[in-house]
Design a protein around this motif. Structure first.
Motif, PDB file in Angstrom:
ATOM      1  N   LEU A 308     -29.780  95.529   6.352  1.00 40.69           N
ATOM      2  CA  LEU A 308     -30.760  94.701   5.667  1.00 40.69           C
ATOM      3  C   LEU A 308     -30.191  93.326   5.345  1.00 40.69           C
ATOM      4  O   LEU A 308     -28.977  93.091   5.432  1.00 40.69           O
ATOM      5  CB  LEU A 308     -31.224  95.396   4.391  1.00 40.69           C
ATOM      6  N   GLU A 309     -31.065  92.417   4.950  1.00 37.03           N
ATOM      7  CA  GLU A 309     -30.648  91.043   4.693  1.00 37.03           C
ATOM      8  C   GLU A 309     -29.627  90.935   3.563  1.00 37.03           C
ATOM      9  O   GLU A 309     -28.837  90.000   3.523  1.00 37.03           O
ATOM     10  CB  GLU A 309     -31.877  90.188   4.376  1.00 37.03           C
ATOM     11  N   ASP A 310     -29.629  91.941   2.650  1.00 42.24           N
ATOM     12  CA  ASP A 310     -28.647  91.905   1.558  1.00 42.24           C
ATOM     13  C   ASP A 310     -27.373  92.672   1.908  1.00 42.24           C
ATOM     14  O   ASP A 310     -26.508  92.871   1.053  1.00 42.24           O
ATOM     15  CB  ASP A 310     -29.262  92.459   0.272  1.00 42.24           C
ATOM     16  N   GLY A 311     -27.250  93.119   3.171  1.00 43.75           N
ATOM     17  CA  GLY A 311     -26.030  93.791   3.626  1.00 43.75           C
ATOM     18  C   GLY A 311     -26.048  95.295   3.499  1.00 43.75           C
ATOM     19  O   GLY A 311     -25.156  95.973   4.034  1.00 43.75           O
ATOM     20  N   ARG A 312     -27.037  95.865   2.811  1.00 43.67           N
ATOM     21  CA  ARG A 312     -27.105  97.320   2.688  1.00 43.67           C
ATOM     22  C   ARG A 312     -27.544  97.964   4.002  1.00 43.67           C
ATOM     23  O   ARG A 312     -28.173  97.324   4.845  1.00 43.67           O
ATOM     24  CB  ARG A 312     -28.069  97.722   1.575  1.00 43.67           C
TER      25      ARG A 312
END
Length: 458
Positions: A308-312
């Motif tokens: 995901l865009e937040d790295g998760r």
């Protein structure tokens, strides 16, 4: 508005079950209507099979596996899903059928939005107008059971709507009951087939397919996996949030993830400065679910794992899950370690603990036969630099072919020695081999079984 009727306990008995749509309450008129639809479906099935027979008599005679696949695709949703079950179950079906049904694609022509809107309004009522500011008329995807449409809530959240196609449950129930009765008749007329337990296989198919078209169950799976993540303090992985007030048995409203596939290395670097660590997070999350969750995600192909865009790491699509006993998982783990190190004696020992047999197994003879798979194992396990330039679809397809070929060879050798394996064995091994391929793409120097950052036996 009709909300989800009854929550289904994910801890329920997971053994074979007759096809029952739990929680539905039908009045006599509905029962009569379903009976008429069921009779029509049986007639429709007979017409398709009869048409195939006529073509065969006229000289159009492909191989039997090809003929069966073509017939299944003409029969629609139930049989397409059955074909996919066959393709992913080398522990149950002959090799030539498993290979043929690799071509049984669950991609269908989208139904007009007006048809799907009718289902939405039946299920959600006025909420279609009061809760959404936008529902995309063009679907993101269309399969035999459902279509997926993008949408936006009035609160501003972007969501996806998984909408079940009309008449699917009636078709499934009619077809599956017909198949079950047919299997019982065959077993009665041919007692020697009892060991293959055809009716048991059909019941397993029933359970799997009815769960997949029950979006309340999928919502439960998503929430149970989220609870598992919260309970284990895992903040680096996630699943889509479910909007229960906008979900029913035939409509599932979920958070829309923004990100890229786990195998899209160039794009991953935009969201993660350490792709190897991201992969380790995905693997450790999945390994932990084997022992600390009620089920494991049974389809971690390249399209179902996102960065995901937040790295998760985002796990999506929980329509297919598996369950395994702790002692079986230990044996599978031992088997995979032996497979990766090409220790055929240990592989044979682990296989005897996984499989079911009516007689003793010569472990040394089994190990000798397994050693003949060395070249085939090398095609699956070592890094393949050329795959770095493949897109997700191409990579997934090639991985599927390699994995299924190896699985079929392993099962064939096991059966030659009197071993019969549960379907969970194939599901687990397939996920392992997916992860091993991802290791070679994202972290080619990492040893999947020796790296201390991986917690395979949590």
């Amino acid at each position: 508005m009709n909300t989800a009727l009854e929550s289904i306990d994910v801890n329920r008995e997971s053994g074979p079950q007759r096809p029952v749509v739990e929680g539905l309450r039908q009045n006599p008129a509905q029962m009569i209507g379903d009976g008429i639809k069921g009779a029509f479906r049986i007639g429709q099935t007979a017409a398709v099979v009869g048409g195939q027979g006529v073509r065969w008599l006229r000289g159009d005679r492909p191989s039997t596996p090809h003929l069966v696949r073509d017939t299944f695709e003409r029969l629609g949703a139930t049989y397409v899903k059955l074909g996919q079950f066959i393709a992913s179950s080398p522990t149950f079906f002959p090799r030539e059928y498993v290979e043929e049904f690799q071509h049984c694609l669950d991609q269908t022509r989208p139904l007009p939005y007006s048809v799907m809107e009718g289902i939405l309004r039946e299920e959600l009522g006025s909420a279609v107008d009061t809760e959404f500011t936008r529902i995309d008329r063009t679907p993101l995807a269309s399969a035999s059971i459902a279509q997926v449409h993008g949408a936006r809530l009035k609160s501003g959240e972007e969501v996806v709507l998984k909408i079940q196609k009309p008449g699917v449950s009636t078709i499934l129930l009619t077809d599956l009951n017909f198949l079950y009765v047919s299997a019982r008749i065959v077993e009665t007329l041919a007692p020697k087939l009892a060991w293959t337990s055809m009716s048991g296989v059909i019941q397993e198919i029933q359970r799997t397919m009815m769960e997949e078209c029950d979006f309340v169950q999928e919502a439960n799976n998503l929430e149970a996996f989220r609870e598992f993540l919260d309970r284990t303090g895992n903040t680096e992985a996630t699943v889509p949030a479910v909007y229960r007030d906008l979900s029913t048995r035939r409509v599932l409203t979920m958070e829309r993830f923004q990100g890229v596939s786990l195998t899209d290395l160039d794009s991953i670097r935009r969201y993660s400065d350490d792709p190897e660590r991201t992969l380790i997070t995905a693997m450790n999350t999945w390994f932990a679910s084997l022992t600390q969750c009620d089920f494991f995600h049974a389809d971690v192909h390249a399209g179902n794992l996102m960065v995901l865009e937040d790295g998760r790491v985002g796990f999506i699509d929980f329509g297919i899950v598996g369950r395994i006993k702790p002692d079986t998982w230990t044996a599978v783990s031992d088997f995979m370690g032996a497979l990766m190190s090409a220790d055929f004696e240990k592989m044979a020992d682990a296989m005897t603990r996984i499989g079911v047999t009516r007689e003793g197994v010569d472990v040394s003879a089994l190990a000798r036969d397994l050693s003949g798979l060395q070249e085939h194992m090398d095609a699956v396990v070592p890094p393949d630099i050329e795959m770095m330039d493949m897109d997700v679809t191409e990579l997934s397809g090639r991985t599927e072919d390699d994995v299924n070929d190896l699985l079929m060879d392993l099962v064939r050798i096991g059966e030659n020695h009197g071993l019969h394996f549960p379907r969970e064995f194939a599901l687990l091994i397939k996920q392992f081999l997916y992860f091993d391929r991802y290791v070679h793409i994202l972290a080619p120097e990492m040893d999947m079984f020796l790296d201390e950052r991986l917690n395979m036996l949590q």
